[in-house]
Design a protein around this motif. Structure first.
Motif, PDB file in Angstrom:
ATOM      1  N   ARG A   1       0.818  -1.194   0.000  1.00 33.43           N
ATOM      2  CA  ARG A   1       0.000   0.000   0.000  1.00 33.43           C
ATOM      3  C   ARG A   1       0.866   1.263   0.000  1.00 33.43           C
ATOM      4  NH1 ARG A   1      -4.867   0.992   4.343  1.00 33.43           N
ATOM      5  NH2 ARG A   1      -4.722   3.256   4.361  1.00 33.43           N
ATOM      6  N   PHE A   2       1.942   1.207   0.774  1.00 32.41           N
ATOM      7  CA  PHE A   2       2.854   2.344   0.801  1.00 32.41           C
ATOM      8  C   PHE A   2       3.517   2.503  -0.558  1.00 32.41           C
ATOM      9  CE2 PHE A   2       6.648   4.765   1.628  1.00 32.41           C
ATOM     10  CZ  PHE A   2       6.258   5.663   2.599  1.00 32.41           C
ATOM     11  N   GLY A   3       3.889   1.377  -1.159  1.00 31.75           N
ATOM     12  CA  GLY A   3       4.527   1.409  -2.468  1.00 31.75           C
ATOM     13  C   GLY A   3       3.648   2.081  -3.505  1.00 31.75           C
ATOM     14  N   LEU A   4       2.369   1.755  -3.484  1.00 28.33           N
ATOM     15  CA  LEU A   4       1.434   2.358  -4.451  1.00 28.33           C
ATOM     16  C   LEU A   4       1.362   3.875  -4.261  1.00 28.33           C
ATOM     17  CD1 LEU A   4      -1.529  -0.179  -4.371  1.00 28.33           C
ATOM     18  CD2 LEU A   4      -0.162   0.462  -6.373  1.00 28.33           C
ATOM     19  N   ALA A   5       1.194   4.288  -3.008  1.00 30.20           N
ATOM     20  CA  ALA A   5       1.078   5.717  -2.731  1.00 30.20           C
ATOM     21  C   ALA A   5       2.371   6.439  -3.096  1.00 30.20           C
ATOM     22  CB  ALA A   5       0.739   5.947  -1.261  1.00 30.20           C
ATOM     23  N   GLN A   6       3.486   5.792  -2.770  1.00 27.09           N
ATOM     24  CA  GLN A   6       4.780   6.410  -3.063  1.00 27.09           C
ATOM     25  C   GLN A   6       4.970   6.547  -4.572  1.00 27.09           C
ATOM     26  OE1 GLN A   6       6.891   7.705  -0.755  1.00 27.09           O
ATOM     27  NE2 GLN A   6       8.018   8.492  -2.519  1.00 27.09           N
TER      28      GLN A   6
ATOM     29  N   ALA B   1       6.735  21.807  -7.665  1.00 29.57           N
ATOM     30  CA  ALA B   1       7.019  21.693  -6.234  1.00 29.57           C
ATOM     31  C   ALA B   1       6.076  22.583  -5.429  1.00 29.57           C
ATOM     32  CB  ALA B   1       8.471  22.088  -5.956  1.00 29.57           C
ATOM     33  N   LEU B   2       5.921  23.812  -5.868  1.00 28.58           N
ATOM     34  CA  LEU B   2       5.072  24.743  -5.124  1.00 28.58           C
ATOM     35  C   LEU B   2       3.620  24.307  -5.155  1.00 28.58           C
ATOM     36  CD1 LEU B   2       4.768  27.382  -3.564  1.00 28.58           C
ATOM     37  CD2 LEU B   2       4.554  28.574  -5.739  1.00 28.58           C
ATOM     38  N   SER B   3       3.140  23.902  -6.339  1.00 25.72           N
ATOM     39  CA  SER B   3       1.717  23.555  -6.378  1.00 25.72           C
ATOM     40  C   SER B   3       1.450  22.266  -5.607  1.00 25.72           C
ATOM     41  CB  SER B   3       1.200  23.480  -7.819  1.00 25.72           C
ATOM     42  OG  SER B   3       1.929  22.556  -8.554  1.00 25.72           O
ATOM     43  N   ASN B   4       2.407  21.354  -5.600  1.00 27.63           N
ATOM     44  CA  ASN B   4       2.231  20.162  -4.764  1.00 27.63           C
ATOM     45  C   ASN B   4       2.118  20.528  -3.292  1.00 27.63           C
ATOM     46  OD1 ASN B   4       2.196  18.258  -6.754  1.00 27.63           O
ATOM     47  ND2 ASN B   4       4.357  17.715  -6.590  1.00 27.63           N
ATOM     48  N   ARG B   5       3.002  21.394  -2.856  1.00 25.00           N
ATOM     49  CA  ARG B   5       2.993  21.776  -1.450  1.00 25.00           C
ATOM     50  C   ARG B   5       1.680  22.481  -1.087  1.00 25.00           C
ATOM     51  NH1 ARG B   5       6.120  21.765   3.534  1.00 25.00           N
ATOM     52  NH2 ARG B   5       5.578  19.690   2.980  1.00 25.00           N
TER      53      ARG B   5
ATOM     54  N   ASP C   1      -4.142  12.411 -11.851  1.00 27.28           N
ATOM     55  CA  ASP C   1      -4.315  11.855 -10.505  1.00 27.28           C
ATOM     56  C   ASP C   1      -3.428  12.642  -9.569  1.00 27.28           C
ATOM     57  OD1 ASP C   1      -5.684   9.881 -11.816  1.00 27.28           O
ATOM     58  OD2 ASP C   1      -3.923   8.566 -11.915  1.00 27.28           O
ATOM     59  N   HIS C   2      -3.978  13.118  -8.516  1.00 24.89           N
ATOM     60  CA  HIS C   2      -3.128  13.827  -7.579  1.00 24.89           C
ATOM     61  C   HIS C   2      -3.346  13.324  -6.172  1.00 24.89           C
ATOM     62  CE1 HIS C   2      -0.524  16.806  -6.049  1.00 24.89           C
ATOM     63  NE2 HIS C   2      -0.267  17.191  -7.280  1.00 24.89           N
ATOM     64  N   GLU C   3      -2.256  12.870  -5.560  1.00 27.77           N
ATOM     65  CA  GLU C   3      -2.367  12.289  -4.231  1.00 27.77           C
ATOM     66  C   GLU C   3      -3.124  13.206  -3.287  1.00 27.77           C
ATOM     67  OE1 GLU C   3       1.202  12.016  -1.970  1.00 27.77           O
ATOM     68  OE2 GLU C   3       0.331  10.678  -0.480  1.00 27.77           O
ATOM     69  N   ALA C   4      -2.732  14.488  -3.258  1.00 29.22           N
ATOM     70  CA  ALA C   4      -3.347  15.407  -2.299  1.00 29.22           C
ATOM     71  C   ALA C   4      -4.841  15.543  -2.559  1.00 29.22           C
ATOM     72  CB  ALA C   4      -2.666  16.772  -2.370  1.00 29.22           C
ATOM     73  N   VAL C   5      -5.202  15.669  -3.830  1.00 31.57           N
ATOM     74  CA  VAL C   5      -6.622  15.838  -4.164  1.00 31.57           C
ATOM     75  C   VAL C   5      -7.411  14.610  -3.729  1.00 31.57           C
ATOM     76  CG1 VAL C   5      -8.246  16.111  -6.069  1.00 31.57           C
ATOM     77  CG2 VAL C   5      -6.048  17.335  -6.105  1.00 31.57           C
ATOM     78  N   LEU C   6      -6.871  13.420  -4.037  1.00 30.99           N
ATOM     79  CA  LEU C   6      -7.587  12.192  -3.723  1.00 30.99           C
ATOM     80  C   LEU C   6      -7.696  11.959  -2.219  1.00 30.99           C
ATOM     81  CD1 LEU C   6      -5.867  10.099  -6.499  1.00 30.99           C
ATOM     82  CD2 LEU C   6      -8.300  10.663  -6.425  1.00 30.99           C
TER      83      LEU C   6
END
Ligand SMILES: Nc1nc2c(ncn2[C@@H]2O[C@H](COP(=O)(O)OP(=O)(O)O)[C@@H](O)[C@H]2O)c(=O)[nH]1
Lengths: 681, 73
Positions: free
Chosen positions: A215-220, B22-26, A234-239
């Motif tokens: 699971r960590f591998g996928l996220a990483q 980098a900035l937009s990710n942060r 796909d964006h980690e933060a958005v999801l």
């Protein structure tokens, strides 16, 4: 695949015993919780190879003890600064199965759930049981309700424990949940709940080998792609936020939804960070701190002086004549005593600095000064390290680690030792106390306090000018940003503040105990031998001692600065640590005096006259030149050892020694010679 | 319109972030996502950093970086 953690303590951690990691955002109260859990059972060490503080402690419970490791605060696993890199590297190792903790305590600020749970959800990918410590419950708005059990269930963590580090509430529950988590079998899905099956197969193909947790591998893998900029939408933060916000909408309830309403801190800030008022308030606070160091500390300092005097009288009474007694009274008690007396001032200074940091005010100062600091080639986040530099350069240099641009971090490190540290305080205090009259000038200011402020100002002003110069000279464009959180103003937890002050004081005393005692003894020998058999009354035997010879040999070089051989010896010994200057002078005078009691250094220096002319050896002008020398001089070896480690090269520390020594020499010379030209002596 | 076009106390909705990766990710990791509401709290003088409120927390961002945050008009 399912993971079971009942046995993870076997592979987990140091020496095979179970241990727990404490992770959380900056300012979530991690330190406070660490202190409550471990009490006095903690030790601070460095990570191997790097100077990052590693805090470990032992938490005791009725059902056994566990070891606790405190990591630096971070917002996510995508590091921007060196500080955050430490955390993400450490966590990456755990993900690879290298000495992972048995349980992670994820400290979460309950007043800002969404943002804090972001990191928690990243930690969950490790497949290590997580206990959420929901801190700051005492600050939660009354109309806000959280269903803790439901939150734990929906997130899939072992437990959520509401607590308040400030009121010391909920800590026993936290401990027992951690103990539970050790033995609970915890089932965790093998892909992140916010990834759909399509994403799972997509990112599985780019997952690096070696992760114990798929699971960590996928996220990483998604993180890596986000980082390189090819996120395919796909964006980690958005999801992740979508997943978290969805859970929060079900487990929390707010009678009135007001995420953007002005908080109480915002009203305070109308005044405290006001365009013009803010900086004025900041300067006033600084001035107040420096004045109080001088006025408040005098009473306890007198007590310590009295105690030391009585103690050496006691030793002289009880012990018979001989070399041992001389070493003890003239060398050790004289030398160490001269330093211990400055403990109150150091405690007061670190008390105020801790207060400014813990209330949340320092973040505001960084905000107010960022523009100006950028103009000088520094960074808003340079303010705290520079101010810590007033206490000690070493923690100051280490706290530059959260500056996210290498160039600005380097410039901050290069100028930081020019901030007058508390080791210089004894030197200033001694000289000011002995040679600057305590009179009121301008109807309001005490001349002694003013002189002290002037020394701090001189160091700071020159530091800022040099920052600009160095920044130009290094060239290289900076790529920093300044994204910081302005935490709400908080009343600090008295225990936390006191602990911090206590640790600073302890370090100072340990230093006094080791370095200074050793140097005092060595110096006593150098100053006492060779013995002259028939001392003629005119010339004191110390002139013929080894120390006297070394000092006299130095005299031609330092004469233009107004310094004599005694100061010369002091300058030499100061290379170990600046405050040694004071104990050196004390030892020299004690040996010279050779009387029964320790001499009062202030009076001895004032009374010192030139053997031939009878003119005073030290004048206010000499004292001023000497203080200016200490403002600039590169004297503390420990500082340069740290710079070597933090910059990973000898180039920068050597550069610092050269430029600082030049500044000190020519600065002191300018003061002394300039003063003489103006008709002072 | 960008974040810096907000006047003090005004609220806007983030449309998108046009900064380097980098900035937009942060910024995203701190919760500045498309569609989030932000309020301008304070602007330091001489185009110093701005202070905004988003998601119950106060963040400070440099003027230039704030200009890369586009708002719905
Ligand atoms: N009101 C309140 N303040 C807290 C609590 N825990 C910590 N604090 C305060 O929050 C600030 C940051 O705490 P600290 O432990 O230094 O946070 P760290 O940066 O995560 O280590 C300090 O001023 C603490 O006194 C709490 O439960 N309630």
């Amino acid at each position: 695949m399912k993971y079971h953690f009942g046995s993870s303590s076997a592979k987990g951690g140091h020496d095979g015993d179970r241990w727990v990691a404490l992770v959380g955002n900056p300012n979530c109260g991690k330190t406070a919780i660490f202190n409550l859990l471990t009490g006095l059972n903690q030790k601070v060490s460095n990570y191997p190879g790097i100077t990052v503080e590693k805090k470990e402690g032992l938490a005791r419970t009725d059902h056994g003890d566990f070891r606790l490791l405190d990591l630096p605060g971070t917002y996510s696993l995508s590091p921007e600064s060196f500080d955050e890199e430490i955390v993400s590297e450490q966590i990456d190792q755990w993900a690879r199965g290298m000495a992972p903790p048995s349980v992670i305590i994820s400290v979460v600020d309950a007043t800002n759930l969404g943002r804090n749970l972001y990191l928690t959800s990243q930690l969950q990918d490790l497949n290590i049981p997580i206990v959420i410590a929901l801190n700051m419950m005492d600050r939660l708005e009354e109309n806000y309700h959280i269903d803790y059990e439901k939150l734990a269930k929906e997130m899939g963590v072992a437990a959520v424990v509401p607590l308040s580090a400030k009121l010391n509430e909920g800590l026993p529950q936290l401990k027992s949940e951690v103990i539970h988590a050790f033995i609970d079998n915890h089932d965790i899905a093998d892909s992140p709940p916010w990834m759909d099956s399509e994403m799972v197969s997509k990112y599985a193909s780019t997952t690096h080998d070696g992760y114990a947790s798929s699971r960590f591998g996928l996220a990483q893998s998604m993180r890596d792609q986000n980082k390189s900029g090819m996120n395919n939408g796909d964006h980690e933060a958005v999801l992740r936020y979508r997943w978290i916000d969805d859970i929060l909408s079900r487990v929390t309830r707010r009678e009135v939804e007001t995420p953007l309403a002005p908080s109480r801190s915002e009203k305070w800030d109308k005044v405290l960070t006001h365009q013009w008022g803010g900086p004025i308030i900041f300067v006033s606070i600084l001035y107040f701190i420096f004045q109080s160091i001088f006025t408040w500390a005098t009473v306890p300092m007198d007590w310590i002086q009295l105690g030391m005097d009585n103690f050496s009288t006691f030793v002289v009474d009880k012990m018979s004549d001989g070399m041992l007694r001389d070493i003890l009274v003239e060398g050790i008690i004289g030398g160490v005593g001269a330093i211990v007396i400055f403990l109150p001032q150091i405690l007061i200074l670190s008390f105020f600095l801790t207060l400014l940091e813990d209330t949340g005010y320092m973040a505001r100062v960084a905000f107010m000064l960022d523009k100006g600091m950028t103009k000088m080639g520094l960074h808003g986040k340079s303010v705290l390290p520079l101010m810590s530099g007033y206490a000690c350069a070493i923690p100051g240099i280490m706290s530059t680690r959260n500056i996210d641009s290498w160039k600005e971090r380097l410039v901050t490190i290069l100028i930081l030792p020019l901030m007058s540290c508390s080791a210089r305080l004894p030197v200033y205090t001694l000289l000011i106390g002995a040679f600057i009259p305590s009179i009121t000038v301008g109807g309001y200011f005490n001349l002694q306090g003013l002189t002290l402020v002037l020394m701090y100002f001189l160091g700071t002003a020159v530091a800022l000018i040099l920052a600009k110069v160095f920044s130009r000279w290094i060239g290289e464009k900076s790529s920093s940003s300044f994204i910081i959180e302005l935490p709400p103003y908080r009343v600090p937890i008295p225990k936390s503040v006191l602990r911090h002050v206590f640790i600073r004081g302890k370090l100072f005393l340990v230093n006094a105990g080791k370095v200074i005692m050793a140097i005092s003894i060595v110096l006593w020998f150098l100053a006492s031998f060779p013995k002259v058999d028939s001392p003629n009354s005119e010339i004191n035997p110390i002139h013929h001692s080894y120390a006297g010879k070394i000092g006299h040999a130095m005299e031609p070089v330092i004469r233009p600065l107004g310094f004599d051989w005694k100061i010369g010896i002091g300058l030499l010994t100061s290379f170990a640590a600046r405050e040694v200057m004071v104990s050196t002078m004390a030892t020299i005078y004690n040996v010279e005096d050779a009387g029964e009691e320790t001499v009062n250094l202030k009076e001895a220096m004032r009374a010192d006259v030139h053997p031939e002319t009878g003119a005073p050896t030290y004048t206010p002008l000499v004292a001023l030149a000497l203080m200016v020398f200490y403002v600039f001089a590169a004297q503390c070896m420990a500082t340069f050892a740290i710079v070597r480690q933090e910059t990973n090269s000898w180039k920068w520390p050597m550069f610092m020694v050269v430029y600082m020594t030049a500044l000190a020499y020519f600065g002191a010379m300018a003061v002394y010679q300039g003063g003489k030209l103006l008709g002072y002596s | 319109m960008t974040l810096t076009d907000l006047s003090l106390g005004e609220t806007g909705i983030i449309q998108k972030i046009e900064a380097d990766t980098a900035l937009s990710n942060r910024l995203r990791e701190l919760g500045l996502l498309d569609g989030m509401a932000v309020r301008m709290v304070k602007m330091a003088p001489f185009k110093g950093p701005v202070e905004i409120k988003v998601r119950h927390s106060y963040l400070s961002i440099r003027w230039n970086d704030a200009q890369s945050i586009l708002l719905k008009s």
